[in-house]
Design a protein around this motif. Sequence first.
Motif, PDB file in Angstrom:
ATOM      1  N   ASP A 113       1.142  -1.012  -0.234  1.00 37.41           N
ATOM      2  CA  ASP A 113       0.070   0.221  -0.239  1.00 37.41           C
ATOM      3  C   ASP A 113       0.905   1.061   0.003  1.00 37.41           C
ATOM      4  OD1 ASP A 113      -2.038   2.159   0.687  1.00 37.41           O
ATOM      5  OD2 ASP A 113      -2.745   1.358   2.435  1.00 37.41           O
ATOM      6  N   VAL A 114       1.319   1.891  -1.149  1.00 38.70           N
ATOM      7  CA  VAL A 114       2.073   2.711  -1.203  1.00 38.70           C
ATOM      8  C   VAL A 114       1.485   3.722  -0.791  1.00 38.70           C
ATOM      9  CG1 VAL A 114       3.419   4.671  -3.169  1.00 38.70           C
ATOM     10  CG2 VAL A 114       3.045   2.169  -3.508  1.00 38.70           C
ATOM     11  N   GLU A 115       0.268   4.351  -0.931  1.00 32.15           N
ATOM     12  CA  GLU A 115      -0.501   5.893  -0.486  1.00 32.15           C
ATOM     13  C   GLU A 115      -0.597   5.059   1.417  1.00 32.15           C
ATOM     14  OE1 GLU A 115      -1.252   8.469  -2.139  1.00 32.15           O
ATOM     15  OE2 GLU A 115      -1.055   7.079  -3.515  1.00 32.15           O
ATOM     16  N   ARG A 116      -0.364   4.800   1.592  1.00 30.18           N
ATOM     17  CA  ARG A 116      -0.441   4.292   3.669  1.00 30.18           C
ATOM     18  C   ARG A 116       1.532   4.516   3.471  1.00 30.18           C
ATOM     19  NH1 ARG A 116       0.150   0.083   6.572  1.00 30.18           N
ATOM     20  NH2 ARG A 116      -0.645   0.123   8.824  1.00 30.18           N
ATOM     21  N   THR A 117       1.995   4.398   3.383  1.00 29.78           N
ATOM     22  CA  THR A 117       3.738   3.829   3.433  1.00 29.78           C
ATOM     23  C   THR A 117       3.916   5.566   3.373  1.00 29.78           C
ATOM     24  OG1 THR A 117       4.306   1.965   2.283  1.00 29.78           O
ATOM     25  CG2 THR A 117       5.711   3.510   2.749  1.00 29.78           C
ATOM     26  N   ILE A 118       3.782   6.246   1.760  1.00 33.96           N
ATOM     27  CA  ILE A 118       4.578   7.838   1.993  1.00 33.96           C
ATOM     28  C   ILE A 118       2.823   8.608   2.615  1.00 33.96           C
ATOM     29  CG2 ILE A 118       5.041   7.505  -0.343  1.00 33.96           C
ATOM     30  CD1 ILE A 118       2.917   8.581  -1.543  1.00 33.96           C
ATOM     31  N   GLU A 119       2.609   8.440   2.845  1.00 36.83           N
ATOM     32  CA  GLU A 119       0.967   9.679   3.661  1.00 36.83           C
ATOM     33  C   GLU A 119       1.437   9.941   4.892  1.00 36.83           C
ATOM     34  OE1 GLU A 119      -2.069   6.940   5.966  1.00 36.83           O
ATOM     35  OE2 GLU A 119      -2.496   7.117   4.511  1.00 36.83           O
ATOM     36  N   ARG A 120       2.603   9.691   5.496  1.00 35.42           N
ATOM     37  CA  ARG A 120       3.287  10.301   6.712  1.00 35.42           C
ATOM     38  C   ARG A 120       4.819  10.506   5.997  1.00 35.42           C
ATOM     39  NH1 ARG A 120       2.421   6.794  11.675  1.00 35.42           N
ATOM     40  NH2 ARG A 120       3.613   8.290  12.780  1.00 35.42           N
ATOM     41  N   CYS A 121       5.414  10.693   5.058  1.00 32.57           N
ATOM     42  CA  CYS A 121       6.989  11.047   4.504  1.00 32.57           C
ATOM     43  C   CYS A 121       6.773  12.476   4.464  1.00 32.57           C
ATOM     44  CB  CYS A 121       6.199  11.332   3.203  1.00 32.57           C
ATOM     45  SG  CYS A 121       6.650   9.449   3.066  1.00 32.57           S
ATOM     46  N   ARG A 122       8.215  12.929   4.958  1.00 28.97           N
ATOM     47  CA  ARG A 122       8.626  14.158   5.386  1.00 28.97           C
ATOM     48  C   ARG A 122       9.579  14.504   3.988  1.00 28.97           C
ATOM     49  NH1 ARG A 122      10.591  14.559  11.253  1.00 28.97           N
ATOM     50  NH2 ARG A 122      10.258  11.913   9.950  1.00 28.97           N
ATOM     51  N   PRO A 123       9.534  15.961   3.023  1.00 30.49           N
ATOM     52  CA  PRO A 123      10.173  16.347   1.495  1.00 30.49           C
ATOM     53  C   PRO A 123      11.113  16.384   2.626  1.00 30.49           C
ATOM     54  CG  PRO A 123       8.674  17.972   2.073  1.00 30.49           C
ATOM     55  CD  PRO A 123       8.219  17.004   3.610  1.00 30.49           C
ATOM     56  N   GLU A 124      12.614  16.216   1.397  1.00 28.92           N
ATOM     57  CA  GLU A 124      14.233  16.009   2.201  1.00 28.92           C
ATOM     58  C   GLU A 124      14.931  17.335   1.460  1.00 28.92           C
ATOM     59  OE1 GLU A 124      15.810  15.071   4.711  1.00 28.92           O
ATOM     60  OE2 GLU A 124      14.291  14.042   5.563  1.00 28.92           O
ATOM     61  N   ASP A 125      15.435  17.906   1.899  1.00 27.68           N
ATOM     62  CA  ASP A 125      15.571  19.038   0.970  1.00 27.68           C
ATOM     63  C   ASP A 125      17.219  18.474  -0.263  1.00 27.68           C
ATOM     64  OD1 ASP A 125      16.678  20.579  -0.199  1.00 27.68           O
ATOM     65  OD2 ASP A 125      17.645  22.161   1.588  1.00 27.68           O
ATOM     66  N   VAL A 126      17.359  17.343  -0.364  1.00 27.50           N
ATOM     67  CA  VAL A 126      18.302  16.738  -1.515  1.00 27.50           C
ATOM     68  C   VAL A 126      18.147  16.845  -3.065  1.00 27.50           C
ATOM     69  CG1 VAL A 126      18.840  14.766   0.215  1.00 27.50           C
ATOM     70  CG2 VAL A 126      17.328  14.666  -1.444  1.00 27.50           C
ATOM     71  N   THR A 127      19.186  16.591  -3.805  1.00 26.92           N
ATOM     72  CA  THR A 127      18.971  17.041  -4.932  1.00 26.92           C
ATOM     73  C   THR A 127      19.519  15.327  -5.717  1.00 26.92           C
ATOM     74  OG1 THR A 127      20.031  19.395  -4.252  1.00 26.92           O
ATOM     75  CG2 THR A 127      20.015  17.588  -7.495  1.00 26.92           C
TER      76      THR A 127
END
Length: 133
Positions: free
Chosen positions: A8-22
């Motif tokens: 369940d990709v949506e469930r996994t990424i719903e709590r993700c926070r963006p990182e400042d990487v290139t």
Amino acid sequence: MSATPSIDVERTIERCRPEDVTPVSLEADALESTAPTYLRDLKRELNREGLFPARVTVRAQFDEDCSLQTQEEADRIRSYVRAASFLGAGAITVECETIANPEKVRPALAACAERADREGLTFDLDAPITLEA
């Protein structure tokens, strides 16, 4: 019915926070080694620079109709599949301009693609053949 649970990709990424990487694509030829100690140090330095190795690109040569050369080149590609996985990349691209004998090369590249899949990598092929016969 599959014994493997679906992801369940949506469930996994719903709590993700963006990182400042290139995200960067690394040329395999630019890597000094595929040894774990080198890759670990490289990964650490990339992280310090705010860079994320998203892809590794390998330039392959299958311009000889020789089984030994084909196997050696496939082994080299597999070492970069392992390196890409170790670095945390999500994909590997194999670029090849000419292929002397597609019947010899196709199964070798298919085995590399299977290895990439087992390592959790997307395998992209930029060549005059496809992996399907």
